[in-house]
Enzyme design. Structure first.
Site, PDB file in Angstrom:
ATOM      1  N   TYR A 138       0.864  -1.181   0.000  1.00  0.00           N
ATOM      2  CA  TYR A 138       0.000   0.000   0.000  1.00  0.00           C
ATOM      3  C   TYR A 138       0.897   1.227   0.000  1.00  0.00           C
ATOM      4  CZ  TYR A 138      -3.833   3.072   1.708  1.00  0.00           C
ATOM      5  OH  TYR A 138      -4.767   4.068   1.865  1.00  0.00           O
ATOM      6  N   LYS A 166      -0.942  -0.972  -4.422  1.00  0.00           N
ATOM      7  CA  LYS A 166      -1.964   0.065  -4.587  1.00  0.00           C
ATOM      8  C   LYS A 166      -1.267   1.407  -4.486  1.00  0.00           C
ATOM      9  CE  LYS A 166      -5.732   2.450  -2.273  1.00  0.00           C
ATOM     10  NZ  LYS A 166      -6.408   2.708  -0.994  1.00  0.00           N
TER      11      LYS A 166
END
Length: 282
Positions: A138, A166
């Site tokens: 992330y 992400k």
């Protein structure tokens, strides 16, 4: 650790809370899931920033993952947010999520004392070794202080078992560089709302998108237009209506703004947890 390719839009999901914010609203999770899946969205990502994970206890985080998995009932993949300040707690949450049935875990770097890249490799390798599901990095430099180069993203894939990331960094040239130069090592998923059109038009196969929790149907239609049918004209028309929503959400505390949006579309999820306050009425 295993690898998998995600496609479509995965909704960054909220943690519904009771009216006083003291506990998870368990029936509220099921309502969110039906709203999102019913709108045609392809996956769920609970337990991330949109899910206010930093304000939840470890037990609440585990229970939130369980509730989303139970409500999804295998209809779409669930990627559980499991990042924490220590490697031990990250592994604890990740192992729990994998055993509960999560399709993958999304791990934000420890976000108080920004780790070096060598420390990141050790941290993510330990998580990947502990679970038999894919690990998604992330990327959230505004909160973690960790800013990686495209080459380092590739190294995370090659050396630490991270299969995707992400991107909530907002650096589109960097994102594109990873897509073009390191796709053999790591899959880039857009996670910056206002860059969704550009990312899908540029060839991204998937995205993790908070707006998809609020207006799932429109977000699913945008993905279909751009990533499936290659219909740029239809995509532009949809984006003209979606972009103002994305811009609004990014201009406020994100979790609080998402919960306001959910209230407006008739799927309330309670207040944000303090110290964050609900958006002031205008």
């Amino acid at each position: 650790m295993s690898s998998a390719q995600f496609t479509g839009i995965l909704a960054a999901a909220v943690t519904p809370l009771t009216a006083d914010g003291s506990a998870i609203d368990e029936p509220g999770v099921a309502r969110q899931v039906e709203h999102i899946i019913g709108g045609g969205i392809h996956g769920l990502v609970p337990g991330g920033s949109t899910g206010e994970f930093t304000t939840l206890t470890v037990d609440e985080r585990k229970r939130g993952t369980e509730l989303y998995l139970e409500a999804a009932a295998g209809r779409v993949p669930v990627v559980a947010g499991t990042g924490a300040l220590s490697t031990a707690e990250t592994i604890e949450l990740s192992v729990h999520a994998a055993k509960a049935g999560a399709a993958a875990v999304m791990v934000v770097p420890p976000f108080y004392d920004a780790p070096s890249f060598a420390e990141l490799l050790t941290h993510y390798s330990a998580v990947a070794d502990a679970v038999d599901v894919p690990v998604m990095y992330y990327n959230l430099p505004s909160a973690t202080g960790v800013q990686l180069t495209p080459e380092q993203f590739g190294e995370l894939g090659r050396r630490a078992g991270v299969t995707s990331y992400k991107d909530t960094g907002g650096d589109f040239p960097e994102f594109t560089s990873v897509q073009f130069d390191h796709a053999d090592a790591i899959t880039a998923l857009n996670g910056w709302d206002t860059l969704t059109f550009a990312a899908l038009a540029g060839g991204a196969k998937a995205g993790v998108w908070g707006t998809a929790s609020v207006i799932p149907r429109q977000c699913a239609e945008l993905y279909d237009a751009l990533a499936v049918r290659g219909d740029l004209e239809a995509g532009r028309a949809l984006w003209a209506t979606i972009f103002p929503v994305c811009r609004f959400l990014e201009s406020h505390n994100y979790a609080s703004a998402i919960k306001t949006g959910l209230e407006l579309v008739g799927v309330p999820a309670g207040p944000p947890r303090r110290p964050v306050l609900p958006l002031a009425p205008h």
